[in-house]
Structures are given as C-alpha cells and as structure tokens.
Design a protein around this motif. Structure first.
Motif, PDB file in Angstrom:
ATOM      1  N   THR A  54       0.811  -1.213   0.000  1.00  0.00           N
ATOM      2  CA  THR A  54       0.000   0.000   0.000  1.00  0.00           C
ATOM      3  C   THR A  54       0.848   1.268   0.000  1.00  0.00           C
ATOM      4  OG1 THR A  54      -1.584  -1.277   1.309  1.00  0.00           O
ATOM      5  CG2 THR A  54      -2.031   1.056   1.083  1.00  0.00           C
ATOM      6  N   PHE A  57       0.100   4.190  -2.335  1.00  0.00           N
ATOM      7  CA  PHE A  57      -1.098   4.964  -2.003  1.00  0.00           C
ATOM      8  C   PHE A  57      -0.751   6.132  -1.088  1.00  0.00           C
ATOM      9  CE2 PHE A  57      -4.476   5.549   1.232  1.00  0.00           C
ATOM     10  CZ  PHE A  57      -5.484   6.053   0.417  1.00  0.00           C
ATOM     11  N   GLN A  98     -10.137   2.589   2.219  1.00  0.00           N
ATOM     12  CA  GLN A  98      -9.814   3.252   0.957  1.00  0.00           C
ATOM     13  C   GLN A  98     -11.052   3.198   0.073  1.00  0.00           C
ATOM     14  OE1 GLN A  98      -6.531   1.145  -0.831  1.00  0.00           O
ATOM     15  NE2 GLN A  98      -5.020   1.994   0.580  1.00  0.00           N
ATOM     16  N   LEU A  99     -11.024   3.913  -1.035  1.00  0.00           N
ATOM     17  CA  LEU A  99     -12.070   3.714  -2.031  1.00  0.00           C
ATOM     18  C   LEU A  99     -11.991   2.269  -2.510  1.00  0.00           C
ATOM     19  CD1 LEU A  99     -11.719   6.977  -4.158  1.00  0.00           C
ATOM     20  CD2 LEU A  99     -13.478   6.462  -2.455  1.00  0.00           C
ATOM     21  N   SER A 101     -12.282   1.077  -5.334  1.00  0.00           N
ATOM     22  CA  SER A 101     -11.581   0.956  -6.614  1.00  0.00           C
ATOM     23  C   SER A 101     -10.135   1.422  -6.555  1.00  0.00           C
ATOM     24  CB  SER A 101     -12.317   1.774  -7.682  1.00  0.00           C
ATOM     25  OG  SER A 101     -12.389   3.141  -7.293  1.00  0.00           O
ATOM     26  N   GLU A 102      -9.633   1.773  -5.365  1.00  0.00           N
ATOM     27  CA  GLU A 102      -8.254   2.266  -5.244  1.00  0.00           C
ATOM     28  C   GLU A 102      -7.268   1.193  -5.712  1.00  0.00           C
ATOM     29  OE1 GLU A 102      -5.413   4.931  -4.721  1.00  0.00           O
ATOM     30  OE2 GLU A 102      -7.470   5.410  -4.126  1.00  0.00           O
ATOM     31  N   ASN A 104      -4.360  -1.302  -5.883  1.00  0.00           N
ATOM     32  CA  ASN A 104      -3.697  -1.899  -4.741  1.00  0.00           C
ATOM     33  C   ASN A 104      -3.067  -3.227  -5.136  1.00  0.00           C
ATOM     34  OD1 ASN A 104      -3.258  -2.885  -1.928  1.00  0.00           O
ATOM     35  ND2 ASN A 104      -4.491  -1.079  -1.448  1.00  0.00           N
ATOM     36  N   VAL A 108      -7.671  -4.010  -7.054  1.00  0.00           N
ATOM     37  CA  VAL A 108      -8.285  -2.901  -6.325  1.00  0.00           C
ATOM     38  C   VAL A 108      -8.351  -3.248  -4.842  1.00  0.00           C
ATOM     39  CG1 VAL A 108      -9.614  -2.028  -8.284  1.00  0.00           C
ATOM     40  CG2 VAL A 108     -10.609  -3.781  -6.797  1.00  0.00           C
ATOM     41  N   ALA A 109      -8.579  -2.241  -4.019  1.00  0.00           N
ATOM     42  CA  ALA A 109      -8.485  -2.416  -2.571  1.00  0.00           C
ATOM     43  C   ALA A 109      -9.395  -3.526  -2.050  1.00  0.00           C
ATOM     44  CB  ALA A 109      -8.800  -1.096  -1.869  1.00  0.00           C
TER      45      ALA A 109
END
Length: 201
Positions: A54, A57, A98-99, A101-102, A104, A108-109
């Motif tokens: 992460t 991010f 997190q969002l 859709s972030e 990762n 995504v997350a």
C-alpha cells in the motif's frame, strides 16, 4: 456504532460500553478478541492500510516519511492480529479504509483485502462471506443485500473461475450488475483481456 480503535484497553472499554464493531484493531490481544467474539462485536480489519504493497497509495497522498515509517512498524502487529482474530472466530466484515476501486497491489483495494484474509487463514468462502453477507449483516442491511435471494437487490459480479476455490478469481471480473442493471459486460471478450472493474465493491 463502530469505533476506530487500535489499543487493547480502549477496545475493551468500547466493548463494555456496547460497541458493535471495531475498525483497524492494530494491537488487539487474544483476550480482547475472545471478548469481542463473546459479545458479538465485529471487526473490520482494513488490512490494506498497513501492508507494504500500500506504500504507493500513501506516497500519492503526500504522506511524510515519519508516517510511512509508522505504517511499516505497525504492519506486522496488524497482520498478527488478523491471523489471531480469524483463529479465535471473531466476526469479520470486509472493509478497506480506501475507495473500493483504489489501485492496490495489481488489483483494487476490496479484492486485495479479501486476498489478505485468505492469506491470513480464512477459507475463500469465509473471505467471500465477509465481503457480502457478513458486511450486510453488520450494517443491518441483510434483508436487501449480501446474498442472492428473491426480493434482494441484484448486485452481482461474474468472474472467470470459482472464487470459492481461488480467491484471486476476483481479479477477473467480467460482468458487473448493480440493482439488476448491467453496468459492465466483458463476457464476449477474451478472458485474457478482462480487468477488475472499478464498479466492483
């Protein structure tokens, strides 16, 4: 009622006060986790916030060096706590802080969070339930969300292979349906070209 809580004493106080859920729980001990199970208190571990993958991010957010160092120092304790919570049978609902859709670790997350749960000791089915019916139950929304049943919202995804056997199948989302409406459909495209949809949650 849920609380962002990291320490054992603060979490015990919250449990005694009737809390429904603990977010993060970085430093929770076996005694605290057993008390959570006894009282039916949920845990939302948010593992993506402390895993090494992460770091990009936080760099993107402009986090200072001291904060990055703090995340790294907390990460292994957070990981050990998750493994212990799974072993003790604490109710776990998937959440990321997190969002959904972030980006990762190549996905995504939300997907990476589910993968972490399996890596820490859950079966793929348990991880899927934590992201679906478990979370819906925690939120008091299991009458309309969290499982495929008549009368519930048709929030569905389709993937290339069986996620109950391999949780990484969630990285191959081909179709997304929200409330019965198809939002994305890659079913006619070759499987190799499919990617995780930002619409997935």
């Amino acid at each position: 009622v849920t609380a962002h809580s990291s320490s054992a004493p603060a979490t015990l106080a919250a449990i005694d006060a009737g809390i429904d859920c603990i977010e993060h729980g970085y430093f929770l001990t076996a005694d605290v986790l057993r008390r959570m199970k006894e009282k039916g208190v949920w845990l939302v571990p948010t593992m993506v916030v402390s895993r090494p993958a992460t770091r990009p991010f936080y760099v993107k957010l402009g986090a200072p060096a001291w904060y990055l160092a703090r995340i790294a120092s907390v990460g292994e304790q957070h990981w050990a706590m998750l493994k212990l919570a799974i072993k003790e049978g604490v109710q776990i609902a998937l959440g990321t802080d997190q969002l959904a859709s972030e980006p990762n670790d190549g996905t995504v997350a939300t997907v990476r969070e589910a993968e972490y749960y399996v890596e820490a000791g859950m079966t793929p089915v348990q991880a899927l339930r934590s992201a679906t019916i478990g979370t819906a139950t925690l939120l008091g929304a299991s009458d309309r969300l969290g499982s495929v049943e008549p009368g519930k919202l048709a929030d569905l995804i389709a993937v290339d292979r069986d996620p109950t056997r391999d949780i990484t199948a969630l990285r191959t989302i081909r179709l997304v349906m929200k409330g019965g409406k198809v939002i994305r459909n890659d079913m006619d495209r070759p499987a190799a070209s499919s990617t995780v949809s930002p619409a997935a949650r």
